[in-house]
Scaffold this motif. Structure first.
Motif, short mmCIF file in Angstrom:
data_model
loop_
_atom_site.label_atom_id
_atom_site.label_comp_id
_atom_site.label_asym_id
_atom_site.label_seq_id
_atom_site.Cartn_x
_atom_site.Cartn_y
_atom_site.Cartn_z
N HIS A 351 0.69 -1.23 0.46
CA HIS A 351 0.30 0.09 -0.30
C HIS A 351 0.66 0.77 -0.16
O HIS A 351 2.08 1.77 1.11
N LEU A 352 0.71 1.86 -1.54
CA LEU A 352 1.64 3.00 -1.19
C LEU A 352 0.15 4.65 -0.21
O LEU A 352 0.30 5.09 -1.22
N GLU A 353 0.99 4.50 1.06
CA GLU A 353 0.64 6.33 1.51
C GLU A 353 0.34 6.83 0.76
O GLU A 353 -0.66 7.70 0.96
N ASP A 354 1.60 7.46 0.20
CA ASP A 354 0.98 9.03 -0.62
C ASP A 354 1.04 8.55 -2.28
O ASP A 354 1.43 9.59 -2.85
N GLY A 355 0.71 7.84 -2.67
CA GLY A 355 0.15 7.19 -3.58
C GLY A 355 -1.15 7.34 -4.41
O GLY A 355 -2.11 7.48 -3.48
N PHE A 356 -1.72 7.88 -5.64
CA PHE A 356 -2.48 7.97 -6.32
C PHE A 356 -2.53 7.10 -7.53
O PHE A 356 -1.58 6.67 -7.39
N HIS A 357 -3.42 6.81 -7.80
CA HIS A 357 -4.49 6.38 -9.27
C HIS A 357 -2.70 6.85 -10.09
O HIS A 357 -2.92 8.20 -11.37
N GLY A 358 -2.49 5.51 -11.02
CA GLY A 358 -1.21 5.69 -11.82
C GLY A 358 0.15 6.25 -12.02
O GLY A 358 0.80 6.40 -12.72
N ILE A 359 0.38 6.10 -10.65
CA ILE A 359 1.16 6.53 -10.21
C ILE A 359 2.89 5.95 -11.06
O ILE A 359 3.40 6.37 -10.86
N ILE A 360 2.13 4.83 -11.03
CA ILE A 360 3.78 3.37 -11.69
C ILE A 360 3.65 4.11 -12.57
O ILE A 360 5.11 3.70 -12.96
N SER A 361 2.76 4.88 -13.93
CA SER A 361 2.73 4.99 -14.99
C SER A 361 4.47 6.48 -15.16
O SER A 361 5.12 6.53 -15.76
N LEU A 362 3.34 6.74 -13.61
CA LEU A 362 4.83 8.36 -13.79
C LEU A 362 5.87 8.35 -12.39
O LEU A 362 6.75 8.94 -12.19
N TYR A 363 6.42 7.45 -12.53
CA TYR A 363 7.97 7.25 -12.10
C TYR A 363 9.07 7.46 -12.17
O TYR A 363 9.85 8.14 -11.67
N ASP A 364 9.34 7.95 -13.74
CA ASP A 364 9.95 8.56 -14.35
C ASP A 364 9.09 9.48 -15.58
O ASP A 364 8.97 8.24 -16.81
N TYR A 365 8.56 10.66 -16.11
CA TYR A 365 7.84 10.46 -17.14
C TYR A 365 8.02 11.74 -17.02
O TYR A 365 7.12 12.61 -16.91
N CYS A 366 8.57 11.94 -18.85
CA CYS A 366 8.57 13.60 -19.34
C CYS A 366 8.96 14.68 -18.06
O CYS A 366 8.58 15.56 -18.00
N GLY A 367 10.37 13.80 -17.74
CA GLY A 367 10.85 15.21 -16.39
C GLY A 367 10.02 14.97 -15.42
O GLY A 367 10.17 15.70 -13.99
N LEU A 368 8.41 14.90 -15.11
CA LEU A 368 8.35 14.45 -14.04
C LEU A 368 9.12 13.15 -12.83
O LEU A 368 9.33 11.77 -13.45
N SER A 369 9.31 13.92 -11.56
CA SER A 369 9.47 11.80 -11.03
C SER A 369 8.82 12.52 -9.60
O SER A 369 8.35 12.50 -8.54
N PHE A 370 8.38 10.41 -9.55
CA PHE A 370 7.51 10.66 -7.93
C PHE A 370 8.26 9.01 -7.59
O PHE A 370 7.91 7.61 -8.05
N PRO A 371 9.08 8.96 -6.25
CA PRO A 371 9.44 8.08 -5.68
C PRO A 371 8.65 7.18 -4.97
O PRO A 371 9.07 6.50 -4.94
N SER A 372 7.33 7.40 -4.78
CA SER A 372 6.50 6.83 -4.55
C SER A 372 6.22 5.31 -6.13
O SER A 372 6.33 4.76 -5.39
N GLY A 373 6.11 6.51 -6.49
CA GLY A 373 5.67 5.35 -7.66
C GLY A 373 6.99 4.35 -8.19
O GLY A 373 6.46 3.38 -8.62
N LYS A 374 8.03 4.94 -7.38
CA LYS A 374 9.67 3.78 -7.98
C LYS A 374 8.74 2.98 -6.69
O LYS A 374 9.21 1.57 -7.63
N ARG A 375 8.99 2.85 -5.61
CA ARG A 375 8.49 2.37 -4.82
C ARG A 375 8.13 1.31 -5.54
O ARG A 375 8.34 -0.04 -4.54
N GLY A 376 6.42 1.61 -5.93
CA GLY A 376 5.35 0.71 -6.56
C GLY A 376 6.18 -0.50 -7.50
O GLY A 376 6.19 -1.94 -7.49
N LEU A 377 6.69 -0.01 -8.04
CA LEU A 377 7.58 -0.26 -9.11
C LEU A 377 8.74 -1.54 -8.43
O LEU A 377 8.47 -2.85 -9.00
N ASP A 378 9.19 -1.06 -7.26
CA ASP A 378 9.99 -2.00 -7.00
C ASP A 378 8.95 -3.34 -6.70
O ASP A 378 9.68 -4.54 -6.12
N SER A 379 8.45 -3.01 -5.84
CA SER A 379 7.36 -3.32 -4.80
C SER A 379 7.46 -5.01 -5.90
O SER A 379 7.42 -6.10 -5.75
N ILE A 380 6.84 -4.68 -7.24
CA ILE A 380 6.19 -5.69 -7.84
C ILE A 380 7.58 -6.61 -8.78
O ILE A 380 6.93 -8.03 -8.79
#
Length: 387
Positions: A351-380
């Motif tokens: 469970h990503l306490e600071d996550g929102f829907h679609g965050i996995i796709s945005l872990y590194d997207y067009c200059g945006l960086s979401f560490p929470s998305g990276k954590r989720g992807l690494d958990s997978i």
């Protein structure tokens, strides 16, 4: 997907404005996309769906020298296959990945970064499925494409250097819905190897109750609003979104059927800690039989996997479920987690306490960086490596 040629110039300008307006990186791009799509549709340039498909089609990442990519067909379904170039010590594990996008959007391009990452980090052969999209192709077309492609892959796994006993189905959002449905269909089949696991990333698993706590707590949180969740489900089912308000209110399900499924779909089964942001009980609404007649297939498990019988759920493979706190679909995942656990299926929940829907796709997207998305992807990835 390319826009109609006459729309290229206007769309480029509008898209640039949308990106410039995206000061709030948690969804302004999506909000602007929706607004501009409606504007383009009203002016006759192109449909809102066509514009949104263009925007979310993804950027093509640079080539990864460690990965080998190939386009193919599994049966009649287009796919892209990702695998490490380094020779394996033996057969690799396999993953069939079903992309998200509300059954209307998404493609190989939009999920190339995710599948490349999973293939490279988990040393798996990842097969990204290009299923047919609504509203042009209504339910069950997307489900059947995913099912048929997965069966083809399972029957020919050795051709792809994959261990037939080590195949996992995986998907995000609508793709998580498809992965759950495919997993249920394949459960107990004696003519195929059993699936090794299912990975469900903030999946949408039911369309009976859009008044669960998470649907109200996060109703205005990008990237998926409450109204859009119902819109997507209706477009997938019927090819249009008529009666969306009645579906949101709950007038589309007969009282006896709602009572039947209450044992599985109810806020009573959501842990109290997920209700602390405040939950107002929904207003009672009258059942409208005419609406039910147009949406009664919502009660089919292939469309709403949360409604599968216990006898099916008991046969499901080891499961991974990722949920996000700020996501209308959070409670779908929590309810399915409970169903799996109640039926003796091992579940890994992240469970990503600071996550929102679609965050996995945005872990590194067009200059945006979401560490929470990276954590989720690494958990997978860690889950897949641990199988």
């Amino acid at each position: 997907m390319a826009l109609p040629s006459q729309a290229h110039s206007a769309t480029a300008d509008l898209l640039t404005q949308a990106q410039r307006l995206a000061g709030d990186r948690h969804g302004s791009i999506f909000s602007c996309t929706s607004f501009l799509g409606k504007l383009l549709e009203k002016t006759g340039v192109c449909s809102e769906i066509a514009f949104t498909r263009y925007v979310v089609s993804g950027r093509k990442p640079g080539p990864d020298p460690q990965l080998w990519l190939s386009d193919a067909r599994l049966g009649r379904v287009p796919v892209r296959i990702y695998r490490l170039r380094a020779p394996p010590a033996g057969p690799r594990a396999g993953v069939t990945f079903f992309h998200g996008g509300g059954w209307l959007y998404g493609s190989i391009a939009s999920h190339e970064n995710i599948c490349s990452y999973i293939a490279g980090e988990s040393n798996s052969v990842v097969v990204l499925i290009e299923y047919r999209l609504a509203p042009e192709h209504k339910y069950p077309d997307a489900y059947e494409d995913c099912l048929n492609a997965t069966i083809h892959f399972m029957k020919n796994a050795e051709h792809y250097g994959v261990d037939p006993a080590s195949i996992t189905v995986c998907g995000d959002s609508a793709g998580g819905n498809l992965a759950a449905a495919v997993s249920q269909t394949l459960a107990g089949r004696s003519d195929l190897p059993s699936l090794r696991a299912q990975v469900l990333i903030y999946p949408g698993l039911q369309a009976l109750d859009f008044n669960l706590p998470s649907y109200h707590q996060n109703r205005g949180v990008p990237l998926l609003f409450r109204e859009r969740a119902a819109f997507f489900a209706l477009q997938y089912l019927n090819g249009h979104a008529l009666h969306m308000q009645e579906v949101l209110e709950g007038s589309h399900i007969p009282p006896d059927m709602r009572l039947k499924y209450r044992k599985w779909v109810s806020s009573d089964h959501i842990p109290e800690k997920f209700k602390i942001r405040g939950v107002k009980p929904p207003k009672s609404t009258d059942f409208i039989a005419e609406v039910y007649e147009t949406v009664k297939r919502f009660c089919e498990p292939n469309l709403c996997p949360l409604l599968a019988e216990d006898a099916v759920v008991q046969q499901l493979p080891q499961s991974f479920i990722l949920t996000c706190e700020y996501d209308v679909l959070r409670d779908d995942g929590l309810l399915y987690k409970k169903r799996l656990e109640d039926n003796g299926v091992p579940v890994t929940w992240y469970h990503l306490e600071d996550g929102f829907h679609g965050i996995i796709s945005l872990y590194d997207y067009c200059g945006l960086s979401f560490p929470s998305g990276k954590r989720g992807l690494d958990s997978i990835v860690n889950f897949l490596k641990g199988l």
